[in-house]
Design a protein around this motif. Structure first.
Motif, PDB file in Angstrom:
ATOM      1  N   VAL A  20      67.529  47.656  69.478  1.00  0.00           N
ATOM      2  CA  VAL A  20      66.597  48.131  70.497  1.00  0.00           C
ATOM      3  C   VAL A  20      67.399  48.682  71.672  1.00  0.00           C
ATOM      4  N   GLU A  21      67.139  49.943  71.986  1.00  0.00           N
ATOM      5  CA  GLU A  21      67.773  50.573  73.142  1.00  0.00           C
ATOM      6  C   GLU A  21      66.841  50.479  74.342  1.00  0.00           C
TER       7      GLU A  21
ATOM      8  N   LEU B  95      72.552  52.508  79.671  1.00  0.00           N
ATOM      9  CA  LEU B  95      71.796  52.205  78.461  1.00  0.00           C
ATOM     10  C   LEU B  95      72.264  50.875  77.886  1.00  0.00           C
ATOM     11  N   SER B  96      71.318  50.146  77.300  1.00  0.00           N
ATOM     12  CA  SER B  96      71.629  48.881  76.655  1.00  0.00           C
ATOM     13  C   SER B  96      71.183  48.928  75.200  1.00  0.00           C
ATOM     14  N   CYS B  97      71.917  48.239  74.371  1.00  0.00           N
ATOM     15  CA  CYS B  97      71.595  48.129  72.952  1.00  0.00           C
ATOM     16  C   CYS B  97      71.676  46.661  72.586  1.00  0.00           C
ATOM     17  N   ALA B  98      70.601  46.132  72.052  1.00  0.00           N
ATOM     18  CA  ALA B  98      70.569  44.724  71.682  1.00  0.00           C
ATOM     19  C   ALA B  98      69.944  44.564  70.306  1.00  0.00           C
ATOM     20  N   ALA B  99      70.323  43.487  69.641  1.00  0.00           N
ATOM     21  CA  ALA B  99      69.748  43.129  68.347  1.00  0.00           C
ATOM     22  C   ALA B  99      69.054  41.790  68.506  1.00  0.00           C
ATOM     23  N   SER B 100      67.784  41.821  68.252  1.00  0.00           N
ATOM     24  CA  SER B 100      66.995  40.599  68.452  1.00  0.00           C
ATOM     25  C   SER B 100      67.459  39.481  67.534  1.00  0.00           C
ATOM     26  N   GLY B 101      67.888  38.369  68.153  1.00  0.00           N
ATOM     27  CA  GLY B 101      68.251  37.201  67.371  1.00  0.00           C
ATOM     28  C   GLY B 101      69.615  37.265  66.721  1.00  0.00           C
ATOM     29  N   PHE B 102      70.357  38.318  66.970  1.00  0.00           N
ATOM     30  CA  PHE B 102      71.666  38.468  66.331  1.00  0.00           C
ATOM     31  C   PHE B 102      72.718  38.828  67.380  1.00  0.00           C
TER      32      PHE B 102
ATOM     33  N   LYS C 255      78.303  39.095  73.850  1.00  0.00           N
ATOM     34  CA  LYS C 255      78.408  39.908  72.627  1.00  0.00           C
ATOM     35  C   LYS C 255      77.062  40.212  72.003  1.00  0.00           C
ATOM     36  N   ASN C 256      75.993  40.020  72.773  1.00  0.00           N
ATOM     37  CA  ASN C 256      74.673  40.325  72.239  1.00  0.00           C
ATOM     38  C   ASN C 256      74.210  41.732  72.575  1.00  0.00           C
ATOM     39  N   THR C 257      74.902  42.353  73.511  1.00  0.00           N
ATOM     40  CA  THR C 257      74.469  43.645  74.019  1.00  0.00           C
ATOM     41  C   THR C 257      75.665  44.574  74.161  1.00  0.00           C
ATOM     42  N   VAL C 258      75.431  45.825  73.863  1.00  0.00           N
ATOM     43  CA  VAL C 258      76.431  46.863  74.097  1.00  0.00           C
ATOM     44  C   VAL C 258      75.827  47.855  75.089  1.00  0.00           C
ATOM     45  N   TYR C 259      76.626  48.259  76.046  1.00  0.00           N
ATOM     46  CA  TYR C 259      76.155  49.122  77.110  1.00  0.00           C
ATOM     47  C   TYR C 259      76.818  50.497  77.027  1.00  0.00           C
TER      48      TYR C 259
ATOM     49  N   THR D 172      70.942  65.640  78.565  1.00  0.00           N
ATOM     50  CA  THR D 172      69.565  65.366  78.168  1.00  0.00           C
ATOM     51  C   THR D 172      69.456  65.221  76.657  1.00  0.00           C
ATOM     52  N   GLY D 173      68.703  64.224  76.232  1.00  0.00           N
ATOM     53  CA  GLY D 173      68.497  64.033  74.808  1.00  0.00           C
ATOM     54  C   GLY D 173      68.013  62.626  74.507  1.00  0.00           C
ATOM     55  N   VAL D 174      67.859  62.362  73.235  1.00  0.00           N
ATOM     56  CA  VAL D 174      67.525  61.012  72.787  1.00  0.00           C
ATOM     57  C   VAL D 174      68.829  60.313  72.416  1.00  0.00           C
ATOM     58  N   TYR D 175      68.996  59.135  72.953  1.00  0.00           N
ATOM     59  CA  TYR D 175      70.210  58.363  72.720  1.00  0.00           C
ATOM     60  C   TYR D 175      69.896  57.207  71.775  1.00  0.00           C
ATOM     61  N   TYR D 176      70.636  57.167  70.686  1.00  0.00           N
ATOM     62  CA  TYR D 176      70.461  56.137  69.675  1.00  0.00           C
ATOM     63  C   TYR D 176      71.653  55.188  69.684  1.00  0.00           C
ATOM     64  N   CYS D 177      71.353  53.932  69.492  1.00  0.00           N
ATOM     65  CA  CYS D 177      72.375  52.929  69.257  1.00  0.00           C
ATOM     66  C   CYS D 177      72.442  52.704  67.752  1.00  0.00           C
ATOM     67  N   ALA D 178      73.656  52.553  67.235  1.00  0.00           N
ATOM     68  CA  ALA D 178      73.829  52.349  65.802  1.00  0.00           C
ATOM     69  C   ALA D 178      74.929  51.325  65.564  1.00  0.00           C
TER      70      ALA D 178
END
Length: 128
Positions: free
Chosen positions: A5-6, A20-27, A76-80, A91-97
């Motif tokens: 989830v971004e 921007l933040s990127c997190a994985a629920s429960g992981f 280590k739960n989130t990457v920024y 400008t654009g859509v930013y995806y975390c992968a």
């Protein structure tokens, strides 16, 4: 596969900043190579920044080098992705992968973008 989830996107004037933040629920993301991929309007997706699972290596596309910084949170739960001096061309859509396989080159990973987990993306608009 992780559910990523971004967050943190939005509208900003040129010269402004966003994080921007990127997190994985429960992981934890500790064992994953993480990439930020941007899709600008009318253009193909571009890997703009990647960080290795051990945080020892990072890569930035020339278009963002010196302005963006990728980092992993202490837990280590989130990457920024800290984005400074934003330009209209950011400008654009930013995806975390994320990728859990052993990666020998974050530069190559950002180029091929063969991540096995992707977020839904967050919109960033830079406009005056």
């Amino acid at each position: 596969q992780l559910q990523l989830v971004e967050s943190g996107g939005g509208s900003v004037q040129p010269g402004g900043s966003l994080r921007l933040s990127c997190a994985a629920s429960g992981f934890t993301l500790a064992n994953y190579t993480i990439g930020w991929v941007r899709q600008a309007p009318g253009k193909e997706r571009e890997g703009i920044s990647c960080i290795s699972s051990d945080d020892r290596a990072s890569y930035y596309a020339d278009s963002v080098k010196g302005r963006f910084t990728i980092s992993r949170g202490d837990a280590k739960n989130t990457v920024y992705l800290q984005m400074n001096s934003l330009k209209p061309e950011d400008t654009g859509v930013y995806y975390c992968a994320a990728e859990d396989a052993i990666i020998t080159s974050v530069h190559y990973m950002c180029y091929v973008m063969t991540f096995n987990s992707w977020g839904q993306g967050t919109q960033v608009t830079v406009s005056s």
